[in-house]
Design a protein around this motif. Structure first.
Motif, PDB file in Angstrom:
ATOM      1  N   PRO A 200       0.839  -1.204   0.000  1.00 45.05           N
ATOM      2  CA  PRO A 200       0.000   0.000   0.000  1.00 45.05           C
ATOM      3  C   PRO A 200       0.869   1.247   0.000  1.00 45.05           C
ATOM      4  CG  PRO A 200       0.085  -0.942   2.193  1.00 45.05           C
ATOM      5  CD  PRO A 200       0.789  -1.912   1.288  1.00 45.05           C
ATOM      6  N   ILE A 201       0.316   2.341  -0.485  1.00 42.34           N
ATOM      7  CA  ILE A 201       0.955   3.655  -0.373  1.00 42.34           C
ATOM      8  C   ILE A 201       0.338   4.358   0.832  1.00 42.34           C
ATOM      9  CG2 ILE A 201       1.216   5.933  -1.434  1.00 42.34           C
ATOM     10  CD1 ILE A 201       1.239   4.550  -4.149  1.00 42.34           C
ATOM     11  N   MET A 202       1.188   4.838   1.746  1.00 38.88           N
ATOM     12  CA  MET A 202       0.691   5.527   2.932  1.00 38.88           C
ATOM     13  C   MET A 202       0.814   7.039   2.724  1.00 38.88           C
ATOM     14  SD  MET A 202      -0.722   5.075   5.839  1.00 38.88           S
ATOM     15  CE  MET A 202      -0.328   3.367   6.266  1.00 38.88           C
ATOM     16  N   ALA A 203      -0.320   7.698   2.591  1.00 40.32           N
ATOM     17  CA  ALA A 203      -0.339   9.154   2.480  1.00 40.32           C
ATOM     18  C   ALA A 203      -0.449   9.742   3.878  1.00 40.32           C
ATOM     19  CB  ALA A 203      -1.511   9.605   1.622  1.00 40.32           C
ATOM     20  N   ALA A 204       0.441  10.682   4.210  1.00 38.38           N
ATOM     21  CA  ALA A 204       0.494  11.228   5.569  1.00 38.38           C
ATOM     22  C   ALA A 204       0.365  12.746   5.547  1.00 38.38           C
ATOM     23  CB  ALA A 204       1.803  10.836   6.250  1.00 38.38           C
ATOM     24  N   PHE A 205      -0.274  13.267   6.619  1.00 38.87           N
ATOM     25  CA  PHE A 205      -0.578  14.696   6.691  1.00 38.87           C
ATOM     26  C   PHE A 205      -0.295  15.229   8.091  1.00 38.87           C
ATOM     27  CE2 PHE A 205      -3.347  12.554   3.728  1.00 38.87           C
ATOM     28  CZ  PHE A 205      -3.321  13.359   2.600  1.00 38.87           C
ATOM     29  N   GLY A 206      -0.091  16.533   8.142  1.00 34.88           N
ATOM     30  CA  GLY A 206       0.097  17.180   9.421  1.00 34.88           C
ATOM     31  C   GLY A 206      -1.189  17.551  10.106  1.00 34.88           C
ATOM     32  N   SER A 207      -2.329  17.363   9.428  1.00 31.86           N
ATOM     33  CA  SER A 207      -3.617  17.681  10.038  1.00 31.86           C
ATOM     34  C   SER A 207      -4.722  16.868   9.369  1.00 31.86           C
ATOM     35  CB  SER A 207      -3.944  19.173   9.889  1.00 31.86           C
ATOM     36  OG  SER A 207      -4.230  19.494   8.539  1.00 31.86           O
ATOM     37  N   VAL A 208      -5.802  16.677  10.113  1.00 34.10           N
ATOM     38  CA  VAL A 208      -6.960  15.965   9.572  1.00 34.10           C
ATOM     39  C   VAL A 208      -7.555  16.755   8.409  1.00 34.10           C
ATOM     40  CG1 VAL A 208      -9.295  15.166  10.083  1.00 34.10           C
ATOM     41  CG2 VAL A 208      -7.459  14.803  11.753  1.00 34.10           C
ATOM     42  N   ARG A 209      -7.521  18.067   8.489  1.00 34.24           N
ATOM     43  CA  ARG A 209      -8.079  18.900   7.421  1.00 34.24           C
ATOM     44  C   ARG A 209      -7.385  18.623   6.087  1.00 34.24           C
ATOM     45  NH1 ARG A 209      -8.499  25.553   7.498  1.00 34.24           N
ATOM     46  NH2 ARG A 209      -9.490  25.764   5.451  1.00 34.24           N
ATOM     47  N   GLN A 210      -6.070  18.484   6.121  1.00 28.92           N
ATOM     48  CA  GLN A 210      -5.346  18.165   4.893  1.00 28.92           C
ATOM     49  C   GLN A 210      -5.756  16.798   4.354  1.00 28.92           C
ATOM     50  OE1 GLN A 210      -1.267  18.489   6.187  1.00 28.92           O
ATOM     51  NE2 GLN A 210      -1.092  20.625   5.521  1.00 28.92           N
ATOM     52  N   ALA A 211      -5.964  15.841   5.252  1.00 27.09           N
ATOM     53  CA  ALA A 211      -6.371  14.501   4.825  1.00 27.09           C
ATOM     54  C   ALA A 211      -7.746  14.519   4.170  1.00 27.09           C
ATOM     55  CB  ALA A 211      -6.365  13.551   6.016  1.00 27.09           C
ATOM     56  N   VAL A 212      -8.631  15.342   4.688  1.00 22.12           N
ATOM     57  CA  VAL A 212      -9.980  15.443   4.118  1.00 22.12           C
ATOM     58  C   VAL A 212      -9.913  15.903   2.664  1.00 22.12           C
ATOM     59  CG1 VAL A 212     -12.141  16.748   4.244  1.00 22.12           C
ATOM     60  CG2 VAL A 212     -11.150  15.770   6.316  1.00 22.12           C
ATOM     61  N   SER A 213      -8.956  16.784   2.376  1.00 19.52           N
ATOM     62  CA  SER A 213      -8.800  17.256   1.001  1.00 19.52           C
ATOM     63  C   SER A 213      -8.482  16.097   0.059  1.00 19.52           C
ATOM     64  CB  SER A 213      -7.693  18.309   0.938  1.00 19.52           C
ATOM     65  OG  SER A 213      -7.483  18.739  -0.384  1.00 19.52           O
ATOM     66  N   LEU A 214      -7.580  15.185   0.473  1.00 16.41           N
ATOM     67  CA  LEU A 214      -7.262  14.029  -0.369  1.00 16.41           C
ATOM     68  C   LEU A 214      -8.450  13.078  -0.455  1.00 16.41           C
ATOM     69  CD1 LEU A 214      -5.323  12.403  -2.088  1.00 16.41           C
ATOM     70  CD2 LEU A 214      -4.435  11.337  -0.001  1.00 16.41           C
TER      71      LEU A 214
ATOM     72  N   ALA B 263       5.859  12.244  14.818  1.00 12.13           N
ATOM     73  CA  ALA B 263       4.668  12.597  15.595  1.00 12.13           C
ATOM     74  C   ALA B 263       3.901  13.737  14.954  1.00 12.13           C
ATOM     75  CB  ALA B 263       5.071  12.963  17.019  1.00 12.13           C
ATOM     76  N   ARG B 264       4.555  14.483  14.055  1.00 14.17           N
ATOM     77  CA  ARG B 264       3.874  15.575  13.354  1.00 14.17           C
ATOM     78  C   ARG B 264       2.872  15.055  12.333  1.00 14.17           C
ATOM     79  NH1 ARG B 264       7.262  20.235  13.122  1.00 14.17           N
ATOM     80  NH2 ARG B 264       5.751  21.137  11.655  1.00 14.17           N
ATOM     81  N   ALA B 265       3.011  13.800  11.945  1.00 18.68           N
ATOM     82  CA  ALA B 265       2.055  13.189  11.007  1.00 18.68           C
ATOM     83  C   ALA B 265       0.876  12.657  11.811  1.00 18.68           C
ATOM     84  CB  ALA B 265       2.725  12.075  10.212  1.00 18.68           C
ATOM     85  N   THR B 266      -0.183  13.421  11.878  1.00 23.96           N
ATOM     86  CA  THR B 266      -1.315  13.088  12.745  1.00 23.96           C
ATOM     87  C   THR B 266      -2.455  12.379  12.020  1.00 23.96           C
ATOM     88  OG1 THR B 266      -2.278  15.280  12.385  1.00 23.96           O
ATOM     89  CG2 THR B 266      -0.796  15.020  14.267  1.00 23.96           C
ATOM     90  N   ALA B 267      -2.442  12.400  10.699  1.00 22.62           N
ATOM     91  CA  ALA B 267      -3.522  11.763   9.936  1.00 22.62           C
ATOM     92  C   ALA B 267      -2.936  11.140   8.682  1.00 22.62           C
ATOM     93  CB  ALA B 267      -4.598  12.788   9.573  1.00 22.62           C
TER      94      ALA B 267
END
Length: 416
Positions: A141-155, A188-192
């Motif tokens: 799998p490819i793991m996409a990581a973000f610094g916030s949940v808001r950024q993850a919602v965009s993807l 730890a900065r990768a929260t979502a």
């Protein structure tokens, strides 16, 4: 044995994954092939890219958000999307055409056009792997990581749009410790994060070298250091001429020179411009083994397991294809990725590389016949030339040997 009425010989110009895949599938149809390249096998974008085989993510670059992002970052020399200050009128003309295509209608048309490539991408790799191409494709799998949940919602919104377009990609949202358990390199900065399932990756240089070996084992000749200066269309075939005056004659010629495609293609009615969207990569050691690819969408960085280490790739730099490597671009990738990754020895990086990816303004590659009978083009895949290379080669080989224009290639007319 060649198909009756089809070409018996062909010269493929370009020894990257697209050109070599075309050569292999032409051989499968009985055509005697010679491959020439100004440098050698995998000398362009086929060596240092991220090596992802991810047809579900292989979407056109002309998404409207790219235009908005590009305008905001135009003056930022460290932004992932960079256009240097330049008097190059051709580049600004290309970018203006690209901007006109950055809308949902044109993006959707490009997505639909690319569907056949995405649907056949992995199968085409499997055909090669089952018939002499020994470099493995690795499932992970490819793991996409973000610094916030808001950024993850965009993807997540983008993934839903991708699935609605007809592609299919399976994904799962993750947070906190569960995310880092699956990708220990995340800090730890990768929260979502979002896990994209059903993906693969390869060592792109090794795969292309193995593909070249398979083509040679089937009887082809690969000529490095053969810089093509022109092609003469004559009665009964084509003559490919080098800058030293050497010539090769064949029934058909395929132009697969990536970001340099327009240098020869213009003379054959290829009007759609191709520009170099240059990508950078390098390799770094990690404290723990890397289980699979890591994607940092907010900063446009792709990371892949590579020879026991981590290959880090990123940036889209619109600069001349032959321009030198700019160290500042490497440093910008490190600065953007460092906060989200841990256990990475950035100072011990090796294999620093830059390569030009061939970008078209409308998000559709150029694959098919030119205005000159017997001369064909395969290129303009943007960031997804490796994923789509074997499928392109298979479809174009069928077009060349049968003379039939399939529905899958109609949208990729090189003379559009």
């Amino acid at each position: 044995m060649a198909i009756d009425g089809g070409p018996r010989t062909a010269v493929v110009i370009g020894a990257g994954v697209v050109g070599l895949s075309t050569a292999w599938f032409l051989q499968e149809r009985g055509v005697d092939v010679t491959v020439v390249d100004r440098d050698g096998v995998a000398a362009g974008a086929s060596w240092g890219n991220a090596g992802w085989l991810s047809p579900g993510l292989a979407i056109p670059l002309n998404e409207p958000g790219v235009l908005r992002y590009g305008l905001r970052s135009l003056l930022d020399r460290d932004a992932p999307l960079h256009v240097p200050a330049t008097p190059d009128v051709g580049l600004w003309s290309f970018l203006a055409r690209f901007a006109l295509h950055c809308n949902w209608k044109d993006w959707g048309r490009a997505v639909q056009a690319n569907l056949p490539f995405n649907e056949e991408a992995l199968e085409a790799f499997d055909v090669l792997a089952a018939n002499g191409v020994e470099a493995p494709t690795n499932e992970a799998p490819i793991m996409a990581a973000f610094g916030s949940v808001r950024q993850a919602v965009s993807l997540l919104h983008e993934l839903r749009r991708i699935n609605d377009s007809g592609l299919e990609i399976r994904y799962t949202a993750l947070e906190g410790d569960e995310l880092r358990e699956q990708a220990p390199q995340l800090s730890a900065r990768a929260t979502a994060g979002i896990r994209l399932d059903g993906q693969r990756y390869v060592d792109p240089g090794a795969f292309t070298e193995s593909l070249a070996s398979a083509v040679t084992a089937r009887g082809a000749t690969i000529r490095a250091g053969f810089r093509v200066s022109g092609v003469r269309s004559e009665k009964g075939g084509q003559t490919v001429v080098s800058d030293t005056g050497e010539s090769l004659r064949a029934d058909a010629v395929v132009l697969a020179t990536g970001a340099w495609l327009n240098q020869l293609g213009k003379a054959w009615g290829v009007r759609t411009p191709v520009r170099a969207g240059r990508g950078y990569s390098f390799t770094v050691p990690t404290d723990e083994p890397v289980a699979g690819p890591i994607y940092l969408p907010a900063v446009r960085v792709a990371c892949t397991p590579y020879q026991g280490k981590l290959r880090v790739a990123g940036t889209m730099e619109f600069r001349d294809a032959d321009a030198p490597l700019y160290q500042r671009r490497v440093e910008a990738i490190i600065a953007s990725a460092r906060p989200l990754l841990s256990g990475v020895s950035w100072e011990e990086r090796t294999n620093t590389w830059v390569g030009p990816r061939p970008v078209t303004p409308d998000g559709r590659p150029l694959v098919g016949a030119t205005a000159v009978p017997g001369i064909y083009v395969a290129g303009g895949h943007g960031m997804w030339g490796f994923t789509h290379g074997p499928a392109t080669g298979r479809m174009l080989a069928e077009r060349i040997t049968t003379g039939k224009l399939s529905a899958a290639l109609r949208e990729f007319d090189p003379t559009r």
